[in-house]
Each structure stands twice: as structure tokens, then as C-alpha cells.
Design a protein around this motif. Sequence first.
Motif, PDB file in Angstrom:
ATOM      1  N   PRO A   1       0.825  -1.214   0.000  1.00  0.00           N
ATOM      2  CA  PRO A   1       0.000   0.000   0.000  1.00  0.00           C
ATOM      3  C   PRO A   1       0.852   1.255   0.000  1.00  0.00           C
ATOM      4  O   PRO A   1       1.919   1.314   0.614  1.00  0.00           O
ATOM      5  CB  PRO A   1      -0.804  -0.128   1.303  1.00  0.00           C
ATOM      6  N   GLY A   2       0.375   2.265  -0.716  1.00  0.00           N
ATOM      7  CA  GLY A   2       1.111   3.517  -0.787  1.00  0.00           C
ATOM      8  C   GLY A   2       0.657   4.359  -1.970  1.00  0.00           C
ATOM      9  O   GLY A   2      -0.422   4.134  -2.540  1.00  0.00           O
ATOM     10  N   ILE A   3       1.484   5.316  -2.349  1.00  0.00           N
ATOM     11  CA  ILE A   3       1.194   6.220  -3.466  1.00  0.00           C
ATOM     12  C   ILE A   3       1.967   5.743  -4.691  1.00  0.00           C
ATOM     13  O   ILE A   3       3.187   5.518  -4.610  1.00  0.00           O
ATOM     14  CB  ILE A   3       1.566   7.668  -3.107  1.00  0.00           C
TER      15      ILE A   3
ATOM     16  N   MET B   1      -8.250   2.422 -14.890  1.00  0.00           N
ATOM     17  CA  MET B   1      -9.213   1.955 -13.885  1.00  0.00           C
ATOM     18  C   MET B   1      -8.522   1.638 -12.561  1.00  0.00           C
ATOM     19  O   MET B   1      -7.388   1.131 -12.540  1.00  0.00           O
ATOM     20  CB  MET B   1      -9.932   0.702 -14.383  1.00  0.00           C
ATOM     21  N   ARG B   2      -9.204   1.967 -11.510  1.00  0.00           N
ATOM     22  CA  ARG B   2      -8.834   1.472 -10.171  1.00  0.00           C
ATOM     23  C   ARG B   2      -9.977   0.593  -9.710  1.00  0.00           C
ATOM     24  O   ARG B   2     -11.069   1.076  -9.436  1.00  0.00           O
ATOM     25  CB  ARG B   2      -8.606   2.614  -9.192  1.00  0.00           C
TER      26      ARG B   2
ATOM     27  N   LEU C   1      -3.068   3.697  -3.275  1.00  0.00           N
ATOM     28  CA  LEU C   1      -3.611   2.333  -3.346  1.00  0.00           C
ATOM     29  C   LEU C   1      -3.565   1.667  -1.988  1.00  0.00           C
ATOM     30  O   LEU C   1      -2.659   1.897  -1.186  1.00  0.00           O
ATOM     31  CB  LEU C   1      -2.819   1.494  -4.355  1.00  0.00           C
ATOM     32  N   GLU C   2      -4.549   0.825  -1.766  1.00  0.00           N
ATOM     33  CA  GLU C   2      -4.600  -0.020  -0.585  1.00  0.00           C
ATOM     34  C   GLU C   2      -4.309  -1.462  -0.987  1.00  0.00           C
ATOM     35  O   GLU C   2      -4.263  -1.794  -2.181  1.00  0.00           O
ATOM     36  CB  GLU C   2      -5.976   0.094   0.089  1.00  0.00           C
TER      37      GLU C   2
ATOM     38  N   GLY D   1       4.045   1.648 -14.201  1.00  0.00           N
ATOM     39  CA  GLY D   1       3.671   2.079 -12.857  1.00  0.00           C
ATOM     40  C   GLY D   1       4.756   1.733 -11.855  1.00  0.00           C
ATOM     41  O   GLY D   1       5.490   0.755 -12.031  1.00  0.00           O
ATOM     42  N   TYR D   2       4.866   2.529 -10.798  1.00  0.00           N
ATOM     43  CA  TYR D   2       5.840   2.232  -9.743  1.00  0.00           C
ATOM     44  C   TYR D   2       5.427   2.921  -8.442  1.00  0.00           C
ATOM     45  O   TYR D   2       4.686   3.916  -8.453  1.00  0.00           O
ATOM     46  CB  TYR D   2       7.255   2.653 -10.142  1.00  0.00           C
ATOM     47  N   LEU D   3       5.932   2.394  -7.361  1.00  0.00           N
ATOM     48  CA  LEU D   3       5.626   2.903  -6.021  1.00  0.00           C
ATOM     49  C   LEU D   3       6.473   4.136  -5.738  1.00  0.00           C
ATOM     50  O   LEU D   3       7.704   4.120  -5.866  1.00  0.00           O
ATOM     51  CB  LEU D   3       5.903   1.814  -4.975  1.00  0.00           C
TER      52      LEU D   3
END
Length: 255
Positions: A165-167, A187-188, A215-216, A247-249
Motif C-alpha cells: 500500500p502507498g502512493i 481503472m482502479r 492504493l490499498e 507504474g511504480y511505487l
Amino acid sequence: MFDHLLLLSPILLFLPLVITVPSPGGAPPTPCRRCCDDLELQKGPPAPQTGDQKSGLNQMPEVRTYINMTILKGDKGNRGDRGTPGKSGEEGATGSRGPMGPKGTKGQVGPPGDPCKTQEAAFSVGRRKSLHSVDYYQALVFDTEFVNLHGHFDMFKGKFNCYVPGIYFFNVNIHTWNFKETYLHIMRNDKEQAIVYAQPSERSIMQSQSLMLPLELNDEVWVRLYKRERENAVYSDDVDVYITFNGYLIKPTLE
């Protein structure tokens, strides 16, 4: 006859008071006994004591033993065994909330975390095939894997699964088709987050969209092609990769 009885009655009343006079030799006097004394002792309670008997004459002195209990006190005994506990009482009512205590001091730095618990997430995938709209929504599936750290991106479903979880930062690049509309959504889970759109044109162009999402755990991020209410499509071929999804954290929720 009556007169004779009156004369004798004083004499009879004083007969019990006649006692023997002690002899000159000093021998102890013998009390006067009547012949009926033994019968009276057998029939009733003992006769009352005379004055001489009350004063201690002809009686042995009574000896009473005095025991000092403090001298006879024994040693202290051993402690007995503990008894069985009794039954629990009924639960009392909840008390009122107490006042808030003072703020504690800052704690010490904790030990390093487990290196096996990953705090990283990143992917970059591409597609080498074109895709046209149909009567239902389609997930954009990718066939080329550039980066898929820890396998968080599902190549079969075309979806990124959040395990940290994070941005996150996401980016989509597509190539439009000549004279066709391009209409996609990032989409989420099942909700649209951002659109990738291009109007029909005689020239095909590269189109891009980027965003950041919090995101969780177990959230899914994917790209969806709109259904056939409009003639829309994305272009690609087997030689070059025209479609990419990345995508990446940026920052985990727990560090």
C-alpha cells in the motif's frame, strides 16, 4: 388439755437450739444428733449449716489451685494450609473514564525491519497487437514484459495488483488508428480514474496519460477499452511496440 400444750410449746421450740458444752479437757465438741437425721438426709436435701459450721469449725479448709496461664502458654503453631478460593462475585458496573494522563516521552529507535518484506513495486509492459472495440468493455492485455518487479503485474489479466500500500505513479501510451476514435480509461478496481482519448483523424498519433493514485492492499489498476458505442481502436504491430503501461511505487504507507 389445750392449756398444757401451750405450756410445753416454748420448751419444744428451744429444743433444737440445745448444744453440748465442750469438755474441760479441750476435746472437740460433738454436735448433737437426732435419731431422725439419717432419715432426713435420705429423703431431702442436706440440712442447712449451723453457725459453727459456717464459721469453719469441724470443716477442712477448701484448697483452690491457682494456675498461671502465662507460664503454661505453648509455642506458636505452624500456619495452616490455604483454603480453597471462593466463587467469583458478580461483575461490577463499568466505572467512569478517568482523566487523560500526561504525554509520554519519545521512544527509542526500533530495530531494522525484515529485509524479506519488500517495500518496492514497479512494472513496465507493452502490447504488439492492435485492438478494436466490441459490444462490451475490454481489458487491455499486454504481451511484452519489460519490468515486472516481484511479479505484481498479472500478464494474463492485464492488471497490476497492489501488495505494498502507498502512493503510485501510472502512465499509459497508445497509438491511435486512422479515422477511428480512441477511448480508454485507467481503472482502479471497477471505477474510472482517468481517460485516454483522441478524436478521429486522418493521421494517427501517439497519445499519453499519467496520474498518481493512493492504493490499498489488493487494489487493482488496469486499462479498459470502451465498448462499441463508438468505433474506437488502438494501433500496434508485430515489429514495434506502440502501446505501453507503466507504474511504480513512490512512497509506501508503512515504512
